[in-house]
Design a protein around this motif. Structure first.
Motif, mmCIF file in Angstrom:
data_model
loop_
_atom_site.group_PDB
_atom_site.id
_atom_site.type_symbol
_atom_site.label_atom_id
_atom_site.label_comp_id
_atom_site.label_asym_id
_atom_site.label_seq_id
_atom_site.Cartn_x
_atom_site.Cartn_y
_atom_site.Cartn_z
ATOM 1 N N TRP A 163 0.871 -1.183 0.000
ATOM 2 C CA TRP A 163 0.000 0.000 0.000
ATOM 3 C C TRP A 163 0.906 1.231 0.000
ATOM 4 O O TRP A 163 1.770 1.363 0.871
ATOM 5 C CB TRP A 163 -0.899 -0.050 1.236
ATOM 6 C CG TRP A 163 -1.600 1.211 1.599
ATOM 7 C CD1 TRP A 163 -2.361 2.006 0.805
ATOM 8 C CD2 TRP A 163 -1.633 1.835 2.905
ATOM 9 N NE1 TRP A 163 -2.872 3.071 1.513
ATOM 10 C CE2 TRP A 163 -2.446 2.988 2.802
ATOM 11 C CE3 TRP A 163 -1.076 1.515 4.134
ATOM 12 C CZ2 TRP A 163 -2.689 3.828 3.889
ATOM 13 C CZ3 TRP A 163 -1.308 2.354 5.217
ATOM 14 C CH2 TRP A 163 -2.118 3.489 5.096
ATOM 15 N N TRP A 209 1.569 4.693 0.993
ATOM 16 C CA TRP A 209 1.076 5.645 1.991
ATOM 17 C C TRP A 209 2.023 6.847 2.044
ATOM 18 O O TRP A 209 3.173 6.715 2.415
ATOM 19 C CB TRP A 209 0.978 4.982 3.361
ATOM 20 C CG TRP A 209 0.502 5.893 4.449
ATOM 21 C CD1 TRP A 209 -0.694 6.542 4.517
ATOM 22 C CD2 TRP A 209 1.231 6.260 5.638
ATOM 23 N NE1 TRP A 209 -0.768 7.292 5.666
ATOM 24 C CE2 TRP A 209 0.384 7.138 6.383
ATOM 25 C CE3 TRP A 209 2.482 5.945 6.143
ATOM 26 C CZ2 TRP A 209 0.787 7.692 7.606
ATOM 27 C CZ3 TRP A 209 2.883 6.490 7.360
ATOM 28 C CH2 TRP A 209 2.033 7.353 8.073
ATOM 29 N N ARG A 210 1.522 7.983 1.620
ATOM 30 C CA ARG A 210 2.314 9.213 1.619
ATOM 31 C C ARG A 210 3.639 9.017 0.877
ATOM 32 O O ARG A 210 4.686 9.510 1.305
ATOM 33 C CB ARG A 210 2.550 9.696 3.045
ATOM 34 C CG ARG A 210 1.260 9.941 3.796
ATOM 35 C CD ARG A 210 1.452 10.675 5.092
ATOM 36 N NE ARG A 210 0.166 10.944 5.725
ATOM 37 C CZ ARG A 210 -0.014 11.773 6.740
ATOM 38 N NH1 ARG A 210 1.017 12.439 7.233
ATOM 39 N NH2 ARG A 210 -1.211 11.962 7.266
ATOM 40 N N ASP A 252 -5.536 5.898 8.225
ATOM 41 C CA ASP A 252 -5.541 5.999 6.759
ATOM 42 C C ASP A 252 -5.715 4.620 6.124
ATOM 43 O O ASP A 252 -6.400 4.478 5.095
ATOM 44 C CB ASP A 252 -4.243 6.641 6.261
ATOM 45 C CG ASP A 252 -4.177 8.131 6.547
ATOM 46 O OD1 ASP A 252 -5.206 8.705 6.972
ATOM 47 O OD2 ASP A 252 -3.095 8.731 6.376
ATOM 48 N N HIS A 263 -9.343 3.718 6.131
ATOM 49 C CA HIS A 263 -10.104 4.436 5.100
ATOM 50 C C HIS A 263 -9.801 3.921 3.691
ATOM 51 O O HIS A 263 -10.716 3.718 2.888
ATOM 52 C CB HIS A 263 -9.794 5.932 5.169
ATOM 53 C CG HIS A 263 -10.519 6.647 6.262
ATOM 54 N ND1 HIS A 263 -11.860 6.956 6.192
ATOM 55 C CD2 HIS A 263 -10.088 7.102 7.473
ATOM 56 C CE1 HIS A 263 -12.234 7.585 7.305
ATOM 57 N NE2 HIS A 263 -11.175 7.685 8.095
ATOM 58 N N GLU A 264 -8.524 3.695 3.406
ATOM 59 C CA GLU A 264 -8.114 3.429 2.029
ATOM 60 C C GLU A 264 -8.131 1.960 1.648
ATOM 61 O O GLU A 264 -8.399 1.619 0.489
ATOM 62 C CB GLU A 264 -6.721 4.010 1.781
ATOM 63 C CG GLU A 264 -6.662 5.527 1.918
ATOM 64 C CD GLU A 264 -5.259 6.080 1.707
ATOM 65 O OE1 GLU A 264 -4.452 5.405 1.023
ATOM 66 O OE2 GLU A 264 -4.967 7.163 2.241
ATOM 67 N N ILE A 265 -7.847 1.071 2.580
ATOM 68 C CA ILE A 265 -7.751 -0.356 2.258
ATOM 69 C C ILE A 265 -8.928 -1.145 2.841
ATOM 70 O O ILE A 265 -9.598 -1.895 2.130
ATOM 71 C CB ILE A 265 -6.416 -0.952 2.755
ATOM 72 C CG1 ILE A 265 -5.235 -0.210 2.120
ATOM 73 C CG2 ILE A 265 -6.346 -2.447 2.458
ATOM 74 C CD1 ILE A 265 -5.173 -0.311 0.609
ATOM 75 N N LYS A 297 -11.753 0.128 4.245
ATOM 76 C CA LYS A 297 -12.945 0.823 3.730
ATOM 77 C C LYS A 297 -14.206 0.560 4.549
ATOM 78 O O LYS A 297 -15.315 0.619 4.023
ATOM 79 C CB LYS A 297 -13.176 0.480 2.255
ATOM 80 C CG LYS A 297 -12.021 0.915 1.370
ATOM 81 C CD LYS A 297 -12.265 0.644 -0.096
ATOM 82 C CE LYS A 297 -11.075 1.128 -0.911
ATOM 83 N NZ LYS A 297 -11.227 0.920 -2.346
ATOM 84 N N GLN A 345 -13.989 4.974 12.926
ATOM 85 C CA GLN A 345 -13.417 3.842 12.201
ATOM 86 C C GLN A 345 -13.116 2.644 13.094
ATOM 87 O O GLN A 345 -12.669 1.612 12.589
ATOM 88 C CB GLN A 345 -12.131 4.269 11.487
ATOM 89 C CG GLN A 345 -12.361 5.164 10.284
ATOM 90 C CD GLN A 345 -13.240 4.489 9.235
ATOM 91 O OE1 GLN A 345 -14.410 4.834 9.073
ATOM 92 N NE2 GLN A 345 -12.693 3.522 8.528
ATOM 93 N N ARG A 379 -9.488 -8.096 -3.017
ATOM 94 C CA ARG A 379 -8.751 -7.141 -3.863
ATOM 95 C C ARG A 379 -7.845 -7.885 -4.836
ATOM 96 O O ARG A 379 -7.383 -8.948 -4.564
ATOM 97 C CB ARG A 379 -7.910 -6.218 -2.979
ATOM 98 C CG ARG A 379 -8.743 -5.388 -2.033
ATOM 99 C CD ARG A 379 -7.864 -4.431 -1.233
ATOM 100 N NE ARG A 379 -7.407 -3.321 -2.072
ATOM 101 C CZ ARG A 379 -6.167 -3.166 -2.466
ATOM 102 N NH1 ARG A 379 -5.255 -4.036 -2.189
ATOM 103 N NH2 ARG A 379 -5.810 -2.126 -3.198
#
Length: 304
Positions: free
Chosen positions: A13, A15-16, A91, A94-96, A98, A123, A304
């Protein structure tokens, strides 16, 4: 094939702008996110992930600086502290993931789980702490230490600021025999300290940047304590604690049970600091039973 022998593929993933390693199993059921302790990685959950994935969406991630995740120089761009790791977890949710998840943490991973639940309450469906780090090295706990340790703190800080010296110390620790000896004191069941486990811990320590991560973390005498964060979370919490943990004594761990968010404190007889690796069947049963009581049903998702 036993669940402990199932190979779980790693995924990356971004990340930033930094590659973060994680694993995922399971396609439906409540989501769980597993967070390792200091010096560990997703591999420390190898006996947990397959069993839980039968009825859950299970994720484990390597915190920045650990496992197969990126190990940038401290502060370039982020410090190695609980705010950084808490942000990483929120994060990731939220992103993975979900969707809101149950966040499970061992040792410092417990503090990270609490930090994430405080930073983004919506979350976290629940927090589960396995022998949570009590962070007794924190300056705010200095008054609880023996007199000689209090007097020696300024000298200790000065020594640990010496980057070259700490790099040398790290090189002495990051050896198979030394890691085995340390783990055999931390584990209630020494037979659980296998060659496979030693390699899981040593492989990331050989990577560039690992010594600087160690240096940065052991110089962190500040930051949140579990007792700071537990009063702030808005979700329920479960605490599991090995009765034979020599690093985080259960008598001190029981103090965390006084906070209203903590629904249960369950002693794990004979287990040490890493019960998910020592007595995985017992830990998995407790996790599944507690999650089942609190889960909000979510629709199945495609892998995924």
């Amino acid at each position: 094939m036993s669940t402990a022998e199932i190979s779980i593929p790693n995924q990356i993933w971004e990340w930033r702008g930094l590659p973060i390693n994680y694993q995922q199993m399971g396609t439906d059921g409540p989501a769980l996110v597993l967070i390792h302790g200091f010096g560990a990685s997703v591999g420390h959950w190898r006996k947990t992930i397959p069993a839980l994935a039968e009825n859950h969406r299970v994720f484990a991630l390597d915190l920045l600086g650990f496992g197969q995740s990126a190990k940038p120089a401290p502060g370039e761009p982020l410090p190695y502290d609980f705010e950084t790791w808490g942000t990483q977890v929120t994060d990731f949710l939220h992103e993975i993931v979900k969707e809101p998840a149950f966040v499970v943490g061992n040792s410092i991973g417990g503090v990270v789980a609490l930090q994430a639940a405080v930073m983004d309450p919506g979350q976290s469906q629940g927090v589960i702490l396995l022998d949570c780090a009590l962070r007794q090295i924190c300056d705010r706990k200095l008054h609880t230490q023996p007199p000689m340790r209090r007097l020696g703190r300024p000298l200790l800080k000065k020594v640990l600021k010496n980057r070259a010296l700490v790099h040398w110390l790290f090189a002495q620790i990051a050896r198979p025999a030394r890691i085995r000896a340390v783990l055999r004191t931390a584990y209630g069941n020494p037979e659980a300290v296998t060659d496979e486990l030693i390699e899981i811990l040593l492989a990331p320590a050989r990577e560039p940047g690992a010594a600087d991560v160690f240096w940065a973390f052991i110089n962190n005498f500040d930051g949140p304590l579990p007792e700071d964060l537990l009063p702030q979370i808005t979700c329920p919490a479960l605490i599991l604690w090995g009765t034979a943990d020599p690093w985080e004594p259960i008598a001190l761990g029981r103090e965390l049970a006084k906070f209203p968010a903590v629904e249960e404190f369950i002693p794990l007889e004979g287990a040490g600091h890493c019960p998910q690796d020592e007595i995985p069947d017992v830990v998995n049963d407790h996790l599944q039973a507690w999650v089942a009581r609190h889960a909000v049903t979510t629709p199945a998702v495609s892998p995924r």
